[in-house]
Each structure stands twice: as C-alpha cells, then as structure tokens.
Design an enzyme around this catalytic site. Structure first.
Site, short mmCIF file in Angstrom:
data_model
loop_
_atom_site.label_atom_id
_atom_site.label_comp_id
_atom_site.label_asym_id
_atom_site.label_seq_id
_atom_site.Cartn_x
_atom_site.Cartn_y
_atom_site.Cartn_z
N CYS A 1 0.83 -1.21 0.00
CA CYS A 1 0.00 0.00 0.00
C CYS A 1 0.87 1.27 0.00
CB CYS A 1 -0.98 -0.06 1.16
SG CYS A 1 -2.38 1.03 0.94
N HIS B 1 -3.55 -5.09 1.88
CA HIS B 1 -2.77 -5.40 3.10
C HIS B 1 -2.81 -6.87 3.45
CE1 HIS B 1 -2.15 -1.26 4.74
NE2 HIS B 1 -3.11 -1.01 3.88
N GLU C 1 -0.97 -8.35 5.65
CA GLU C 1 -0.66 -8.58 7.08
C GLU C 1 -1.91 -8.50 7.95
OE1 GLU C 1 -0.25 -5.91 5.46
OE2 GLU C 1 -0.76 -4.18 6.68
#
Ligand code: GLN
Length: 205
Positions: free
Chosen positions: A87, A184, A186
């Site tokens: 990002c 994202h 994570e």
C-alpha cells in the site's frame, strides 16, 4: 549460517502486524531467520530483505528521506535486495505518484518501480473494502485482499509484471525482486504472500 535478516521499515504504519506475519512465515517454512524493526541506514545495510508497510506514504517517505534511509534502501534495491511494498510501501517504491483528488504529487519516492501510481484510487477511509484476489502468476489462486485508502497502478513499464487486477485496476505487481500490493496481506490470517516474499529472500541468498 546465521539465517536471513529481514527488516520491517518502522517509521509509521502497520509495523507490528508485518513482523508477526513474517515471523510466522519463517517458522511455517522452516527457514532460519530474524525479523526486526529497522529505522536507520546502518540497519538497512545489513538486511537480506525489507518490507515497507502500509501507512501514510508522505510521512514514511519524508522521515526516511531526512535520516538517509531512503537513499540506502534505493542503493540496496539497485543491488538486488528483495523488497515487498504494501500500500503506502508500494507508493514509495514507484517512480511517479498522483492523488485521485489532489492530482500530481511531489513527495519523496524511491523512484525504482517503473510504475505511476494513483493514491487513494478507490476512495477514502470509509470506502475501504475486502475482496478475493487471484494471483495465479505467483502460485496463489486466491488471496483475501484488504483495501484501505488503497492506491492503484495507472501506468506500468515493460519490465513490470502485472500480478492482479480488481475492477480493471492494477493492484499487484512484480519487477525483479520487488513485489508490491495495493492491499494489506498482514491484516488477514493468510500468510501466502509473506511466505512468497520470504522464499524470494532465501533464493537471493
Ligand atoms: N493512502 C495512503 C497513502 O497514500 C496509503 C494507505 C495505506 O497504506 N493503507 O499513503
């Protein structure tokens, strides 16, 4: 063999989540290595691989410019160090950036990935969404993408491999040892992208 030294650029943004996902990936892959928050050019010099997390690209870029990290990261990328930009991290890796509302941006960038990026391409915070993203080219049939004020790639040079699109917009790319996603990984329980990156780092070493 001391194992891989993977750093998470820890200026601002999703640092802890990336440390956790990378540590779990090493463990599940049975690869020896450490994952650390890194902030300084000296720490960057010792890395085998770097993740630039999501956050606010103008903040991460400006602070990394001031302390000399940006220059060091660029040097290491030019020598082949694998980097995963997520990002805001993808924005920082790019050569050019514009904002959907503000227009052309003059913000510090690593100026490496041969792409032009549109920041906030899907809208603001309240327009955040999640979607299943196919990434067959790197052996990931489906990935649960979390998009938060996400950018899209509006121009890509010939050396850039397009890994995925959403609604006609390019949202994941690879160029040599660099990968970048608008979304994202994570923030999901799915480690497949972090594992892909860890394998890339191991192959380079
Ligand atoms: N919109 C942010 C930027 O332009 C990126 C958002 C994110 O990393 N989740 O820097």
């Amino acid at each position: 063999m001391t194992g891989l030294n993977i750093g998470i650029l820890a200026v601002q943004g999703d640092v802890a989540e990336n440390i956790m996902a990378t540590k779990m990936s090493l463990e599940e892959l049975g690869i020896n290595g450490t994952v650390n928050e890194i902030k300084t050019p000296e720490q960057i010099a010792d890395l085998d691989g770097l993740i630039i997390p999501g956050g606010e690209s103008t903040v991460i870029g400006t602070l990394s410019l001031v302390n000399g990290s940006l220059k060091k990261i660029k040097e290491r990328i030019a020598n082949g160090m694998p980097v995963f930009g997520i990002c805001a991290g993808l924005i920082l890796l790019s050569k050019k950036a514009k904002d959907r509302v503000i227009g052309e941006m003059d913000q510090p960038l690593l100026d490496f990935l041969d792409i032009k990026i549109e920041r906030n391409a899907f809208g603001r915070q309240r327009d955040s969404f999640e979607s299943e993203i196919p990434m067959e080219k790197i052996g990931i049939p489906k990935f649960h993408g979390v998009f938060i004020r996400a950018p899209s790639i509006i121009e890509a040079g010939k050396d850039v491999e397009i890994l995925s699109k959403f609604n006609e917009k390019i949202i994941a790319v690879k160029q040599g040892n660099i990968i970048g996603t608008s979304f994202h990984p994570e923030l999901t329980g799915d480690l497949s992208l972090h594992k892909y990156f860890v394998n890339l780092v191991q192959k380079k070493n």
